[in-house]
Design a protein around this motif. Structure first.
Motif, PDB file in Angstrom:
ATOM      1  N   LEU A   1       0.355   3.964  -3.105  1.00 43.53           N
ATOM      2  CA  LEU A   1      -0.360   5.238  -2.995  1.00 43.53           C
ATOM      3  C   LEU A   1       0.246   6.359  -3.843  1.00 43.53           C
ATOM      4  O   LEU A   1      -0.470   6.977  -4.627  1.00 43.53           O
ATOM      5  CB  LEU A   1      -0.478   5.654  -1.521  1.00 43.53           C
ATOM      6  CG  LEU A   1      -1.562   4.921  -0.735  1.00 43.53           C
ATOM      7  CD1 LEU A   1      -1.484   5.264   0.754  1.00 43.53           C
ATOM      8  CD2 LEU A   1      -2.959   5.243  -1.280  1.00 43.53           C
TER       9      LEU A   1
ATOM     10  N   VAL B   1      -0.354   8.172 -11.489  1.00 43.32           N
ATOM     11  CA  VAL B   1      -0.905   7.581 -12.707  1.00 43.32           C
ATOM     12  C   VAL B   1      -2.410   7.814 -12.823  1.00 43.32           C
ATOM     13  O   VAL B   1      -2.929   8.125 -13.894  1.00 43.32           O
ATOM     14  CB  VAL B   1      -0.605   6.064 -12.748  1.00 43.32           C
ATOM     15  CG1 VAL B   1      -1.211   5.424 -13.983  1.00 43.32           C
ATOM     16  CG2 VAL B   1       0.890   5.821 -12.710  1.00 43.32           C
ATOM     17  N   GLN B   2      -3.109   7.651 -11.717  1.00 40.52           N
ATOM     18  CA  GLN B   2      -4.572   7.739 -11.749  1.00 40.52           C
ATOM     19  C   GLN B   2      -5.075   9.092 -11.222  1.00 40.52           C
ATOM     20  O   GLN B   2      -6.267   9.381 -11.296  1.00 40.52           O
ATOM     21  CB  GLN B   2      -5.179   6.628 -10.868  1.00 40.52           C
ATOM     22  CG  GLN B   2      -4.833   5.228 -11.319  1.00 40.52           C
ATOM     23  CD  GLN B   2      -5.968   4.616 -12.140  1.00 40.52           C
ATOM     24  OE1 GLN B   2      -6.852   5.316 -12.620  1.00 40.52           O
ATOM     25  NE2 GLN B   2      -5.932   3.308 -12.308  1.00 40.52           N
ATOM     26  N   ARG B   3      -4.184   9.846 -10.670  1.00 44.64           N
ATOM     27  CA  ARG B   3      -4.531  11.132 -10.043  1.00 44.64           C
ATOM     28  C   ARG B   3      -5.636  10.975  -9.000  1.00 44.64           C
ATOM     29  O   ARG B   3      -6.528  11.821  -8.873  1.00 44.64           O
ATOM     30  CB  ARG B   3      -4.942  12.148 -11.104  1.00 44.64           C
ATOM     31  CG  ARG B   3      -3.791  12.453 -12.031  1.00 44.64           C
ATOM     32  CD  ARG B   3      -4.173  13.489 -13.032  1.00 44.64           C
ATOM     33  NE  ARG B   3      -3.268  13.440 -14.163  1.00 44.64           N
ATOM     34  CZ  ARG B   3      -3.384  14.196 -15.238  1.00 44.64           C
ATOM     35  NH1 ARG B   3      -4.355  15.049 -15.333  1.00 44.64           N
ATOM     36  NH2 ARG B   3      -2.519  14.094 -16.212  1.00 44.64           N
ATOM     37  N   ALA B   4      -5.613   9.851  -8.327  1.00 43.60           N
ATOM     38  CA  ALA B   4      -6.587   9.602  -7.259  1.00 43.60           C
ATOM     39  C   ALA B   4      -6.064   8.483  -6.376  1.00 43.60           C
ATOM     40  O   ALA B   4      -5.222   7.697  -6.789  1.00 43.60           O
ATOM     41  CB  ALA B   4      -7.935   9.205  -7.856  1.00 43.60           C
ATOM     42  N   LYS B   5      -6.585   8.443  -5.151  1.00 43.83           N
ATOM     43  CA  LYS B   5      -6.148   7.406  -4.220  1.00 43.83           C
ATOM     44  C   LYS B   5      -7.326   6.679  -3.588  1.00 43.83           C
ATOM     45  O   LYS B   5      -7.135   5.801  -2.760  1.00 43.83           O
ATOM     46  CB  LYS B   5      -5.260   8.024  -3.123  1.00 43.83           C
ATOM     47  CG  LYS B   5      -3.917   8.515  -3.668  1.00 43.83           C
ATOM     48  CD  LYS B   5      -2.983   8.967  -2.574  1.00 43.83           C
ATOM     49  CE  LYS B   5      -3.281  10.397  -2.164  1.00 43.83           C
ATOM     50  NZ  LYS B   5      -2.218  10.966  -1.298  1.00 43.83           N
ATOM     51  N   GLN B   6      -8.523   7.075  -3.939  1.00 46.11           N
ATOM     52  CA  GLN B   6      -9.709   6.509  -3.288  1.00 46.11           C
ATOM     53  C   GLN B   6     -10.768   6.156  -4.332  1.00 46.11           C
ATOM     54  O   GLN B   6     -11.139   7.001  -5.152  1.00 46.11           O
ATOM     55  CB  GLN B   6     -10.257   7.525  -2.277  1.00 46.11           C
ATOM     56  CG  GLN B   6     -11.565   7.144  -1.620  1.00 46.11           C
ATOM     57  CD  GLN B   6     -11.433   5.917  -0.720  1.00 46.11           C
ATOM     58  OE1 GLN B   6     -10.526   5.837   0.115  1.00 46.11           O
ATOM     59  NE2 GLN B   6     -12.324   4.940  -0.889  1.00 46.11           N
ATOM     60  N   HIS B   7     -11.245   4.922  -4.254  1.00 47.97           N
ATOM     61  CA  HIS B   7     -12.307   4.466  -5.154  1.00 47.97           C
ATOM     62  C   HIS B   7     -13.620   5.194  -4.850  1.00 47.97           C
ATOM     63  O   HIS B   7     -13.973   5.377  -3.696  1.00 47.97           O
ATOM     64  CB  HIS B   7     -12.498   2.961  -4.957  1.00 47.97           C
ATOM     65  CG  HIS B   7     -13.620   2.363  -5.751  1.00 47.97           C
ATOM     66  ND1 HIS B   7     -13.690   2.459  -7.115  1.00 47.97           N
ATOM     67  CD2 HIS B   7     -14.721   1.648  -5.363  1.00 47.97           C
ATOM     68  CE1 HIS B   7     -14.779   1.832  -7.548  1.00 47.97           C
ATOM     69  NE2 HIS B   7     -15.423   1.339  -6.508  1.00 47.97           N
ATOM     70  N   ARG B   8     -14.319   5.625  -5.907  1.00 45.75           N
ATOM     71  CA  ARG B   8     -15.601   6.292  -5.687  1.00 45.75           C
ATOM     72  C   ARG B   8     -16.741   5.625  -6.451  1.00 45.75           C
ATOM     73  O   ARG B   8     -17.878   6.082  -6.426  1.00 45.75           O
ATOM     74  CB  ARG B   8     -15.505   7.760  -6.110  1.00 45.75           C
ATOM     75  CG  ARG B   8     -14.689   8.619  -5.130  1.00 45.75           C
ATOM     76  CD  ARG B   8     -14.620  10.077  -5.596  1.00 45.75           C
ATOM     77  NE  ARG B   8     -15.933  10.600  -5.906  1.00 45.75           N
ATOM     78  CZ  ARG B   8     -16.265  11.136  -7.083  1.00 45.75           C
ATOM     79  NH1 ARG B   8     -15.390  11.210  -8.046  1.00 45.75           N
ATOM     80  NH2 ARG B   8     -17.476  11.589  -7.290  1.00 45.75           N
TER      81      ARG B   8
ATOM     82  N   LEU C   1      -0.358   5.527  -7.568  1.00 45.59           N
ATOM     83  CA  LEU C   1      -1.738   5.750  -8.007  1.00 45.59           C
ATOM     84  C   LEU C   1      -2.019   7.242  -8.133  1.00 45.59           C
ATOM     85  O   LEU C   1      -2.694   7.680  -9.056  1.00 45.59           O
ATOM     86  CB  LEU C   1      -2.722   5.100  -7.020  1.00 45.59           C
ATOM     87  CG  LEU C   1      -2.737   3.575  -7.038  1.00 45.59           C
ATOM     88  CD1 LEU C   1      -3.595   3.034  -5.901  1.00 45.59           C
ATOM     89  CD2 LEU C   1      -3.251   3.045  -8.376  1.00 45.59           C
TER      90      LEU C   1
ATOM     91  N   ARG D   1       0.812  -1.224   0.000  1.00 47.49           N
ATOM     92  CA  ARG D   1       0.000   0.000   0.000  1.00 47.49           C
ATOM     93  C   ARG D   1       0.842   1.269   0.000  1.00 47.49           C
ATOM     94  O   ARG D   1       0.582   2.208  -0.766  1.00 47.49           O
ATOM     95  CB  ARG D   1      -0.939  -0.017   1.208  1.00 47.49           C
ATOM     96  CG  ARG D   1      -1.842   1.193   1.290  1.00 47.49           C
ATOM     97  CD  ARG D   1      -2.859   1.050   2.414  1.00 47.49           C
ATOM     98  NE  ARG D   1      -3.677   2.229   2.501  1.00 47.49           N
ATOM     99  CZ  ARG D   1      -3.347   3.298   3.221  1.00 47.49           C
ATOM    100  NH1 ARG D   1      -2.225   3.293   3.926  1.00 47.49           N
ATOM    101  NH2 ARG D   1      -4.131   4.353   3.245  1.00 47.49           N
TER     102      ARG D   1
END
Lengths: 365, 128
Positions: free
Chosen positions: B63, B69-76, B66, B59
């Motif tokens: 973090l 690459v994803q410009r986010a760290k939390q699933h929504r 993510l 993890r």
């Protein structure tokens, strides 16, 4: 369903109908899912892969009892058959070339395909002709719910659906539309469109996904980001962009007609002429020429051939399809000769049918 | 939702399948998943994780990646309607899974099937 029967049809993605079908070829949503109890495919042994397959096959069969899907054991198919499924967009290139136990379940209409043991344990795909990304999402979401009732997906409150590659984690969703953009390519405006798309986190790929060439002026536009956005937001983002690009393409086509009609007419007619008379032709050249002819038909510059036939030829002239239709394996130059002969025959038949249609159509008299 | 502003915590799983939390300056290079044997360096080399549990073990390395690459760290997005167990859960079922894996590796299918039944009944309890 038999793969040889499929070869004579043109499949869902090039069926050529649906909304905005002259430019939006097809819409597709893919979801990546993994079972909680197993390592990801790259780390899993053959025993584990077989168990994953058994479990998912049972689940898929149960939930589709009324409209059964057809399973193909991809590991045991010939390389020609695997290539054939790739050309039809029913499996990915990675699935074709992977190793070990793996399969695909396909709906007879070819709008649903479920790949088992690709990079992830399960890759669901729903694909519709034309512009219908939202319907694809609705269908795949229901399918995913039904599977989820029977298996334990690997899920984290923090990271969402867990995938072998962190670039897919979260929603595990890839929503894409395939666009035919010959006029934007011809007028060299396409790079500007791509740069704008990248700024809003959308990716542009060729016909067969990651790393493939944009052959035949087909471009796939999809979301880059799978984490931190809801599925709804990902779909909306695509929905905002696609009509804009479709408009750009239409404007570019109108511009070409207005300013360079002679040149454009010459170009599409020469492309048509080459396809009707070539004695040997590569797959790549065929795609490029068909792309010009397709635009020519859509702009009424070519009137004696239907768009259905052109859509058909895009897929039937691909290497594996051609070999299936010819009923034998063909290498290199032999294949190019067979392709040219196939194109000549189909286009000659198409013109005869086109003339017959014109004769019975009262408005044409 | 996990606390995002808290100090970096890392979950370490012992052989018995129980979890300990340790504060860290974590040496990422030394991390290895107890479930699948993948090391953090394997992941950085191939770009592929070995099993779902790697997301817990790696993890602290994932973090920042993510975020980039994803410009986010939390699933929504969507979550399972019937959530039997999340990957952050640990304890009994996790331990049973390790035993199941060992039984399958030892080709002791009778024991494997008993453990699997036990896991299913626990999942049903959790899910209801």
């Amino acid at each position: 369903m038999d793969l040889n029967d499929l070869a004579t049809r043109n499949g869902e993605w090039l069926r050529g109908d649906g909304s905005e079908a002259d430019i939006v070829i097809s819409s597709r949503v893919r979801l990546a899912r993994n079972l909680a109890d197993f390592p990801f495919c790259s780390r899993g042994g053959e025993l584990e892969k077989r168990e994953i397959e058994t479990q998912l096959r049972r689940t898929i069969t149960e939930i589709n009892a009324e409209k059964p899907l057809v399973f193909f054991d991809v590991g045991h198919l010939t390389s020609l058959d695997r290539q054939f499924l790739v050309e039809r967009q029913l499996i990915s290139r990675e699935h074709a070339s992977a190793e070990g136990s793996r399969s695909v379940a396909i709906a007879p209409e070819e709008d649903i395909s479920l790949m088992v043991n690709e990079e992830d344990h399960l890759r669901l795909q729903v694909l519709h002709s034309g512009y219908s990304i939202r319907q694809c999402w609705e269908t795949i979401n229901k399918l995913d719910d039904a599977i989820e009732e029977k298996v334990s997906y690997a899920f984290s409150e923090e990271f969402g659906y867990l995938t072998a590659c962190p670039t897919n984690v979260g929603t595990g969703m890839r929503a894409s539309v395939m666009l035919h953009l010959p006029a934007l390519a011809m007028t060299k405006q396409i790079d500007r469109v791509f740069r704008a798309l990248q700024k809003i986190q959308l990716a542009v790929r060729g016909l067969y996904g990651e790393g493939s060439q944009a052959s035949g002026d087909f471009y796939q536009i999809s979301n880059n980001i799978t984490l931190g956005k809801t599925e709804e937001e990902i779909i909306s983002n695509i929905e905002v962009v696609v009509p804009t690009i479709v408009n750009y393409e239409r404007t570019a086509r109108r511009g070409l007609i207005k300013e360079n009609k002679q040149t454009l007419h010459d170009r599409v007619s020469r492309a048509y002429g080459t396809l009707r008379s070539a004695q040997t032709i590569s797959s790549e050249e065929t795609m490029q020429l068909l792309s010009s002819v397709r635009m020519g038909v859509n702009l009424n510059l070519i009137e004696d051939v239907g768009i259905d036939l052109i859509n058909d030829l895009f897929i039937h002239s691909q290497p594996a399809h051609l070999q299936k239709l010819e009923g034998k394996e063909l290498e290199g130059e032999d294949r190019n000769v067979a392709r040219a002969s196939y194109l000549r025959r189909r286009l000659a038949e198409g013109r005869t049918n086109g003339e017959k249609r014109a004769n019975i159509d009262p408005s044409a008299q | 939702m996990p606390p995002t502003g808290s100090p970096m915590m890392l979950m370490v799983v012992t052989k018995q399948g129980t979890a300990l939390m340790s504060n860290s300056t974590v040496d990422l290079a030394k991390l290895r998943c107890p479930d699948c044997g993948t090391t953090y360096l394997d992941f950085r080399r191939t770009g592929r994780l070995g099993c779902p549990y790697d997301y817990v073990v790696f993890r602290s390395g994932l973090l920042p990646l993510l975020d980039r690459v994803q410009r986010a760290k939390q699933h929504r997005g969507k979550r399972p309607r019937i959530l039997r167990e999340t990957i952050e859960d640990h304890g009994e079922i996790r331990g049973l899974r390790l035993r199941l894996k060992q039984a399958v590796e030892a080709e002791d299918y009778i024991q494997a099937s008993q453990i699997r039944d036990l896991i299913r009944s626990k999942e049903r309890q959790n899910g209801s």
